[in-house]
Scaffold this motif. Structure first.
Motif, PDB file in Angstrom:
ATOM      1  N   THR A  40      40.609  30.828  42.523  1.00  0.00           N
ATOM      2  CA  THR A  40      40.799  30.701  44.062  1.00  0.00           C
ATOM      3  C   THR A  40      40.625  32.200  44.801  1.00  0.00           C
ATOM      4  O   THR A  40      39.816  31.974  45.755  1.00  0.00           O
ATOM      5  N   LEU A  41      40.611  33.194  44.499  1.00  0.00           N
ATOM      6  CA  LEU A  41      40.492  34.502  44.968  1.00  0.00           C
ATOM      7  C   LEU A  41      38.982  34.726  44.785  1.00  0.00           C
ATOM      8  O   LEU A  41      38.386  35.586  45.814  1.00  0.00           O
ATOM      9  N   ALA A  42      38.071  34.400  44.021  1.00  0.00           N
ATOM     10  CA  ALA A  42      36.797  34.800  43.802  1.00  0.00           C
ATOM     11  C   ALA A  42      36.062  33.964  44.888  1.00  0.00           C
ATOM     12  O   ALA A  42      34.953  34.719  45.193  1.00  0.00           O
ATOM     13  N   VAL A  43      36.657  32.815  45.572  1.00  0.00           N
ATOM     14  CA  VAL A  43      35.973  32.476  46.442  1.00  0.00           C
ATOM     15  C   VAL A  43      35.858  33.368  47.835  1.00  0.00           C
ATOM     16  O   VAL A  43      34.734  33.069  48.598  1.00  0.00           O
ATOM     17  N   ASP A  44      36.533  34.083  47.927  1.00  0.00           N
ATOM     18  CA  ASP A  44      36.480  35.164  49.023  1.00  0.00           C
ATOM     19  C   ASP A  44      35.726  36.470  48.588  1.00  0.00           C
ATOM     20  O   ASP A  44      35.906  37.521  49.288  1.00  0.00           O
ATOM     21  N   ASN A  45      35.164  36.270  47.432  1.00  0.00           N
ATOM     22  CA  ASN A  45      34.129  37.425  47.094  1.00  0.00           C
ATOM     23  C   ASN A  45      35.061  38.565  46.567  1.00  0.00           C
ATOM     24  O   ASN A  45      34.610  39.775  46.928  1.00  0.00           O
ATOM     25  N   GLN A  46      36.295  38.374  46.019  1.00  0.00           N
ATOM     26  CA  GLN A  46      36.930  39.464  45.603  1.00  0.00           C
ATOM     27  C   GLN A  46      36.750  39.569  44.157  1.00  0.00           C
ATOM     28  O   GLN A  46      36.567  38.507  43.420  1.00  0.00           O
ATOM     29  N   ARG A  47      36.689  40.906  43.654  1.00  0.00           N
ATOM     30  CA  ARG A  47      36.648  41.185  42.276  1.00  0.00           C
ATOM     31  C   ARG A  47      37.855  41.366  41.521  1.00  0.00           C
ATOM     32  O   ARG A  47      38.715  42.152  41.960  1.00  0.00           O
ATOM     33  N   ILE A  48      38.322  40.382  40.734  1.00  0.00           N
ATOM     34  CA  ILE A  48      39.498  40.183  39.929  1.00  0.00           C
ATOM     35  C   ILE A  48      39.392  40.827  38.653  1.00  0.00           C
ATOM     36  O   ILE A  48      38.543  40.156  37.712  1.00  0.00           O
ATOM     37  N   GLU A  49      40.048  41.629  38.193  1.00  0.00           N
ATOM     38  CA  GLU A  49      40.457  41.996  36.552  1.00  0.00           C
ATOM     39  C   GLU A  49      41.859  41.407  36.405  1.00  0.00           C
ATOM     40  O   GLU A  49      42.823  41.604  36.940  1.00  0.00           O
ATOM     41  N   ARG A  50      41.911  40.551  35.395  1.00  0.00           N
ATOM     42  CA  ARG A  50      43.001  39.950  34.763  1.00  0.00           C
ATOM     43  C   ARG A  50      43.740  40.662  33.416  1.00  0.00           C
ATOM     44  O   ARG A  50      42.754  40.995  32.815  1.00  0.00           O
ATOM     45  N   ILE A  51      44.891  40.807  33.417  1.00  0.00           N
ATOM     46  CA  ILE A  51      45.510  41.504  32.405  1.00  0.00           C
ATOM     47  C   ILE A  51      46.790  40.560  32.107  1.00  0.00           C
ATOM     48  O   ILE A  51      47.525  40.434  33.114  1.00  0.00           O
ATOM     49  N   GLY A  52      47.239  40.223  30.965  1.00  0.00           N
ATOM     50  CA  GLY A  52      48.199  39.343  30.701  1.00  0.00           C
ATOM     51  C   GLY A  52      49.476  40.163  29.988  1.00  0.00           C
ATOM     52  O   GLY A  52      50.488  39.359  29.341  1.00  0.00           O
ATOM     53  N   ASP A  53      49.272  41.452  29.853  1.00  0.00           N
ATOM     54  CA  ASP A  53      50.519  42.236  28.969  1.00  0.00           C
ATOM     55  C   ASP A  53      50.828  43.314  29.856  1.00  0.00           C
ATOM     56  O   ASP A  53      50.035  44.123  30.350  1.00  0.00           O
ATOM     57  N   GLY A  54      52.243  43.537  30.178  1.00  0.00           N
ATOM     58  CA  GLY A  54      52.699  44.585  30.743  1.00  0.00           C
ATOM     59  C   GLY A  54      52.403  45.990  30.204  1.00  0.00           C
ATOM     60  O   GLY A  54      51.969  46.934  31.076  1.00  0.00           O
ATOM     61  N   GLY A  55      52.635  46.303  28.737  1.00  0.00           N
ATOM     62  CA  GLY A  55      52.005  47.282  28.393  1.00  0.00           C
ATOM     63  C   GLY A  55      50.408  47.630  28.570  1.00  0.00           C
ATOM     64  O   GLY A  55      50.244  48.908  28.917  1.00  0.00           O
ATOM     65  N   GLU A  56      49.583  46.695  28.383  1.00  0.00           N
ATOM     66  CA  GLU A  56      48.118  46.660  28.675  1.00  0.00           C
ATOM     67  C   GLU A  56      47.990  47.239  30.244  1.00  0.00           C
ATOM     68  O   GLU A  56      47.237  48.086  30.433  1.00  0.00           O
ATOM     69  N   ASP A  93      42.465  47.652  45.113  1.00  0.00           N
ATOM     70  CA  ASP A  93      42.701  47.313  46.636  1.00  0.00           C
ATOM     71  C   ASP A  93      44.203  46.702  46.770  1.00  0.00           C
ATOM     72  O   ASP A  93      44.786  46.584  47.784  1.00  0.00           O
ATOM     73  N   LEU A  94      44.637  45.860  45.585  1.00  0.00           N
ATOM     74  CA  LEU A  94      45.740  45.328  45.557  1.00  0.00           C
ATOM     75  C   LEU A  94      45.868  44.582  44.171  1.00  0.00           C
ATOM     76  O   LEU A  94      45.130  44.607  43.417  1.00  0.00           O
ATOM     77  N   ILE A  95      47.348  44.805  43.937  1.00  0.00           N
ATOM     78  CA  ILE A  95      47.838  44.468  42.604  1.00  0.00           C
ATOM     79  C   ILE A  95      48.673  43.219  42.734  1.00  0.00           C
ATOM     80  O   ILE A  95      49.614  43.224  43.550  1.00  0.00           O
ATOM     81  N   LEU A  96      48.444  42.033  42.049  1.00  0.00           N
ATOM     82  CA  LEU A  96      49.055  40.930  42.060  1.00  0.00           C
ATOM     83  C   LEU A  96      50.015  40.892  40.749  1.00  0.00           C
ATOM     84  O   LEU A  96      49.489  40.937  39.491  1.00  0.00           O
ATOM     85  N   LEU A  97      51.361  41.096  40.755  1.00  0.00           N
ATOM     86  CA  LEU A  97      52.195  41.274  39.551  1.00  0.00           C
ATOM     87  C   LEU A  97      53.217  40.170  39.118  1.00  0.00           C
ATOM     88  O   LEU A  97      53.959  39.896  40.143  1.00  0.00           O
ATOM     89  N   ASP A  98      53.243  39.829  38.022  1.00  0.00           N
ATOM     90  CA  ASP A  98      54.160  38.715  37.615  1.00  0.00           C
ATOM     91  C   ASP A  98      55.174  39.647  36.839  1.00  0.00           C
ATOM     92  O   ASP A  98      54.901  40.884  36.491  1.00  0.00           O
ATOM     93  N   LEU A  99      56.823  39.474  37.166  1.00  0.00           N
ATOM     94  CA  LEU A  99      57.685  40.072  36.534  1.00  0.00           C
ATOM     95  C   LEU A  99      58.016  39.766  35.165  1.00  0.00           C
ATOM     96  O   LEU A  99      58.230  40.864  34.273  1.00  0.00           O
ATOM     97  N   ASN A 100      57.891  38.650  34.764  1.00  0.00           N
ATOM     98  CA  ASN A 100      58.142  38.196  33.338  1.00  0.00           C
ATOM     99  C   ASN A 100      56.739  38.308  32.435  1.00  0.00           C
ATOM    100  O   ASN A 100      56.098  37.399  32.231  1.00  0.00           O
ATOM    101  N   LEU A 101      56.531  39.551  31.948  1.00  0.00           N
ATOM    102  CA  LEU A 101      55.446  39.990  31.122  1.00  0.00           C
ATOM    103  C   LEU A 101      55.982  40.212  29.569  1.00  0.00           C
ATOM    104  O   LEU A 101      56.865  40.602  29.362  1.00  0.00           O
ATOM    105  N   PRO A 102      54.909  39.806  28.679  1.00  0.00           N
ATOM    106  CA  PRO A 102      55.230  40.527  27.376  1.00  0.00           C
ATOM    107  C   PRO A 102      55.154  41.922  27.101  1.00  0.00           C
ATOM    108  O   PRO A 102      54.656  42.691  28.066  1.00  0.00           O
ATOM    109  N   THR A 103      55.693  42.665  26.262  1.00  0.00           N
ATOM    110  CA  THR A 103      55.707  43.868  26.068  1.00  0.00           C
ATOM    111  C   THR A 103      56.516  44.934  26.982  1.00  0.00           C
ATOM    112  O   THR A 103      57.407  45.517  26.633  1.00  0.00           O
ATOM    113  N   ARG A 104      56.020  44.742  28.288  1.00  0.00           N
ATOM    114  CA  ARG A 104      56.859  45.614  29.281  1.00  0.00           C
ATOM    115  C   ARG A 104      56.904  44.809  30.568  1.00  0.00           C
ATOM    116  O   ARG A 104      55.991  43.826  30.682  1.00  0.00           O
ATOM    117  N   SER A 105      57.864  44.700  31.103  1.00  0.00           N
ATOM    118  CA  SER A 105      58.149  43.942  32.316  1.00  0.00           C
ATOM    119  C   SER A 105      57.450  44.230  33.580  1.00  0.00           C
ATOM    120  O   SER A 105      56.777  45.488  33.480  1.00  0.00           O
TER     121      SER A 105
END
Length: 223
Positions: free
Chosen positions: A21-37, A49-61
């Motif tokens: 969805t966000l790539a449609v607006d020509n944004q570069r997105i780096e995906r990470i699925g772990d809080g510690g990482e 430029d912006l961080i989208l952050l889930d609260l319930n993550l593995p390793t670290r919240s």
């Protein structure tokens, strides 16, 4: 250059959907699925430029990630995305320095709108000046002009108007104004209303209006 976003989300399907969805607006997105990482990555790379952050993550919240980020970086906007509905989680995230909050499930068009708003705000924060109609803030000199004339303001009114112009076009609640314009200063419960009233008089007969959005806060906008 296209905005660079970090998406910290452990749900692979949701992360894939948001990235597309966000790539449609020509944004570069780096995906990470772990809080510690995410913590490790943010400790060596601050160029987002912006961080989208889930609260319930593995390793670290997500709250751990946010607290660590804000200990060294107060500028990068953070949008919390979480299924947690409890008000205390929302308050805790905002208190730690999150800029916005979106509870799952959410509409993708609302997410896109909030991302655009936060990116605009960051662009304003990095620019030398911010303009709204005939009102202009020179960020380097910390000086307002209205039309062709200087607009000298007492310190508190200046800080309040500087905060409002940063969020121009968006309602700003009292809590955020108190935090950003009067941080560390003792002010009375009606201080915001007093300074808003004074600013309205100063902006009278111009093309910029400061109005109350009932139940939400205050909105600075150009006619």
């Amino acid at each position: 250059m296209a905005p660079k976003l970090m998406l910290i989300e452990d749900d692979p399907l949701l992360a894939s959907t948001l990235t597309a969805t966000l790539a449609v607006d020509n944004q570069r997105i780096e995906r990470i699925g772990d809080g510690g990482e995410a913590l490790a990555r943010l400790s060596i790379d601050h160029d987002y430029d912006l961080i989208l952050l889930d609260l319930n993550l593995p390793t670290r919240s997500g709250l751990d990630v946010l607290a660590a980020l804000r200990s060294r970086d107060r500028q990068t906007p953070v949008l919390i995305l979480t299924a947690r509905a409890a008000i205390e989680d929302r308050v805790r995230g905002l208190d730690l320095g999150a800029d916005d909050y979106l509870a799952k499930p959410f509409a993708l068009d609302e997410l896109e709108a909030r991302v655009r708003a936060l990116l605009r705000r960051r662009q304003h924060d990095q620019s030398e000046s911010i303009s709204l109609g005939s009102l202009r803030l020179d960020r380097h000199r910390q000086h307002f002009t209205l039309g062709d004339a200087a607009l000298p303001l007492p310190p508190r009114e200046h800080r309040l108007l500087a905060c409002l112009i940063r969020y121009a076009g968006e309602p700003v609640d009292k809590a955020r104004l108190l935090e950003e314009a009067f941080a560390g200063e003792p002010v009375g419960d009606n201080a915001i209303e007093v300074y808003v009233h004074r600013l309205r008089r100063r902006l009278a007969d111009s093309d910029v209006t400061l109005r109350t959005v009932r139940g939400i806060g205050y909105l600075l906008e150009a006619e």
